[in-house]
Design a protein around this motif. Structure first.
Motif, PDB file in Angstrom:
ATOM      1  N   THR A  42       6.083  22.189  23.253  1.00  0.00           N
ATOM      2  CA  THR A  42       6.101  23.679  22.797  1.00  0.00           C
ATOM      3  C   THR A  42       6.687  23.790  21.103  1.00  0.00           C
ATOM      4  OG1 THR A  42       6.826  25.997  23.157  1.00  0.00           O
ATOM      5  CG2 THR A  42       8.434  24.296  23.715  1.00  0.00           C
ATOM      6  N   GLY A  43       6.459  24.960  20.627  1.00  0.00           N
ATOM      7  CA  GLY A  43       6.893  24.954  19.264  1.00  0.00           C
ATOM      8  C   GLY A  43       8.137  26.092  19.376  1.00  0.00           C
ATOM      9  N   THR A  44       8.150  26.439  20.599  1.00  0.00           N
ATOM     10  CA  THR A  44       9.053  27.498  20.533  1.00  0.00           C
ATOM     11  C   THR A  44      10.533  27.138  20.195  1.00  0.00           C
ATOM     12  OG1 THR A  44       7.929  28.535  22.578  1.00  0.00           O
ATOM     13  CG2 THR A  44      10.357  29.188  22.256  1.00  0.00           C
ATOM     14  N   PRO A  45      11.267  27.902  19.351  1.00  0.00           N
ATOM     15  CA  PRO A  45      12.539  27.681  19.028  1.00  0.00           C
ATOM     16  C   PRO A  45      13.568  27.789  20.381  1.00  0.00           C
ATOM     17  CG  PRO A  45      12.312  29.759  18.209  1.00  0.00           C
ATOM     18  CD  PRO A  45      10.823  29.224  18.627  1.00  0.00           C
ATOM     19  N   PHE A  46      14.469  26.517  20.419  1.00  0.00           N
ATOM     20  CA  PHE A  46      15.229  26.673  21.429  1.00  0.00           C
ATOM     21  C   PHE A  46      16.949  27.099  20.836  1.00  0.00           C
ATOM     22  CE2 PHE A  46      12.419  23.191  23.200  1.00  0.00           C
ATOM     23  CZ  PHE A  46      12.010  23.983  23.986  1.00  0.00           C
ATOM     24  N   TYR A  47      17.423  27.724  21.691  1.00  0.00           N
ATOM     25  CA  TYR A  47      18.862  28.232  21.441  1.00  0.00           C
ATOM     26  C   TYR A  47      19.989  27.706  22.316  1.00  0.00           C
ATOM     27  CZ  TYR A  47      15.832  31.499  18.842  1.00  0.00           C
ATOM     28  OH  TYR A  47      14.785  32.237  18.086  1.00  0.00           O
ATOM     29  N   GLY A  48      19.664  27.307  23.364  1.00  0.00           N
ATOM     30  CA  GLY A  48      20.590  26.789  24.215  1.00  0.00           C
ATOM     31  C   GLY A  48      20.020  25.373  25.156  1.00  0.00           C
ATOM     32  N   ILE A  49      20.896  24.620  25.348  1.00  0.00           N
ATOM     33  CA  ILE A  49      20.689  23.449  26.390  1.00  0.00           C
ATOM     34  C   ILE A  49      21.687  23.185  27.034  1.00  0.00           C
ATOM     35  CG2 ILE A  49      21.262  21.900  24.388  1.00  0.00           C
ATOM     36  CD1 ILE A  49      18.975  20.028  25.487  1.00  0.00           C
ATOM     37  N   SER A  50      21.514  22.555  28.230  1.00  0.00           N
ATOM     38  CA  SER A  50      22.667  22.169  29.293  1.00  0.00           C
ATOM     39  C   SER A  50      22.301  21.288  30.236  1.00  0.00           C
ATOM     40  CB  SER A  50      23.113  23.611  30.210  1.00  0.00           C
ATOM     41  OG  SER A  50      23.965  23.225  31.075  1.00  0.00           O
TER      42      SER A  50
END
Length: 392
Positions: A42-50
């Motif tokens: 995806t090209g969706t911007p990511f703001y969080g990861i866990s």
């Protein structure tokens, strides 16, 4: 990469992942010496990861949630069930996780993200950060707000943020110790879980008696509680404005159950609304639910707590009989702790109304000993019992 990177998650000193704009996800297995770019699809911007272990991880961005169970080799888009923008994610283990976002949004999963449930927060603020230390204790922060839960997100307490700056991130190492960071160099620190001892009102009741309307309420815990402003609204075709009719001092800060009583003896026949305005020492306040009282005829059967209690030697017991279309046979008896009857106070048919009976522990020329006694009201199919304490 030159892509904006927004979030990072390490599970040990070597293994970590970074997420950012344009669907960028990076992975390291050597403490960051080398990074490999993963394909998110995806090209969706990511703001969080866990990540919770070497295989299970989640990234969020915009309104999307993506999940991997193979360390990031493949990612599956999970339905979030919300149209709110999502800003942060935190998983406790492979199954249990939380996501926060716009409009006070907090989502919870207990099955690795297969299903997400929206939780009720009571706020509409944008939430930017979330941190859980176990299945019960968690904190979310955002624009002018810090929310705290101790029951896995079922209830959230809005804690004083002590800043008007935007809080972008929060991290707790255990249930007590945490740090929140935000704009203008803001760093907030707590060593007691944010002081989460709310003024928790567990009951609020009203009873119309011969002496007026008796209000009674209880709290489970209190923090910084100056007291309760008692407010009343009369009914005259429609509800009028609220007026202050009294003030009852609170107990400051306590984790013990506290009980309060207020009697409004300036009422006539009619219908009234009551509510409590709980006020902290710093001036902040919140309202209780409203309760309606008809001072003409009782609406339900009711047995009040005796007053005073403890007592010596006389106490009063109040009860109500509603209109059932006919008189009601009423018995009011007192028993000792062994279940033996020690007094019969009422044993007759009574019409609807509010009643008050005096009980003397020195009656019949033979005084009762100190201790706990039970008084029991039987009125038709209604049965209720309460404790009274004789203290000589």
């Amino acid at each position: 990469t030159t892509t904006l990177l927004s979030s990072v998650s390490f599970i040990d000193v070597n293994n970590g992942w970074v997420a950012g704009g344009s669907g960028k996800i990076l992975k390291t297995t050597d403490g960051g010496t080398n990074w490999s770019s993963l394909t998110s699809g995806t090209g969706t911007p990511f703001y969080g990861i866990s990540f919770t272990d070497a295989n299970n991880g989640t990234v969020i961005g915009m309104t999307s949630i993506y999940r991997t169970t193979d360390g990031g080799t493949t990612w599956v888009n999970q339905p979030s069930g919300t149209g709110s923008l999502l800003w942060d994610v935190d998983f406790i283990d492979a199954n249990n996780g939380f996501v926060v976002g716009d409009a006070g949004t907090i989502l919870k999963t207990t099955n690795g993200g297969t299903n997400w449930v929206s939780l009720t927060t009571g706020v509409s603020n944008i939430l930017e950060g979330v941190s859980f230390t176990d299945l019960n204790n968690g904190t979310a922060c955002g624009i002018g707000v810090i929310l705290r839960t101790t029951d896995g997100g079922t209830t959230w307490i809005n804690q004083p943020a002590q800043t008007t700056n935007i809080l972008y991130g929060v991290s707790f190492t255990d249930a007590a110790n945490g740090t929140a960071v935000g704009s203008s160099g803001t760093i907030l620190r707590t060593t007691n879980g944010g002081g989460i001892i709310p003024v928790e009102l567990t009951s609020f009741n009203a009873y119309a008696g011969e002496n007026g309307v008796t209000l009674s309420w209880q709290t489970a815990t209190e923090t910084n509680n100056r007291g309760f402003e008692v407010q009343r609204s009369e009914i005259g075709g429609q509800k009028s404005g609220w007026e202050k009719i009294g003030f009852v001092n609170g107990s400051g800060t306590t984790t013990e159950q506290m009980s309060y009583t207020f009697i409004d003896n300036k009422v006539e026949r009619g219908t009234y609304y009551y509510r409590l305005k709980q006020v902290d020492f710093d001036g902040t306040f919140k309202y209780s639910n409203e309760i309606e009282v008809n001072t003409s005829t009782p609406l339900v059967f009711n047995l009040e707590q005796n007053y005073p209690n403890p007592f010596n030697p006389v106490t009063s017991i109040k009860y109500s009989i509603p209109n059932t279309g006919t008189s009601t046979f009423v018995q009011l008896k007192v028993y000792n702790s062994l279940g033996e009857e020690v007094a019969t106070l009422v044993n007759q048919n009574q019409p609807a109304g509010n009643y008050e009976v005096k009980f003397s522990a020195s009656g019949n020329g033979k005084g009762l000993s100190s201790g706990v006694y039970i008084y029991r009201l039987t009125a038709g199919n209604y049965i209720a019992a309460k404790k009274l304490v004789l203290l000589k």
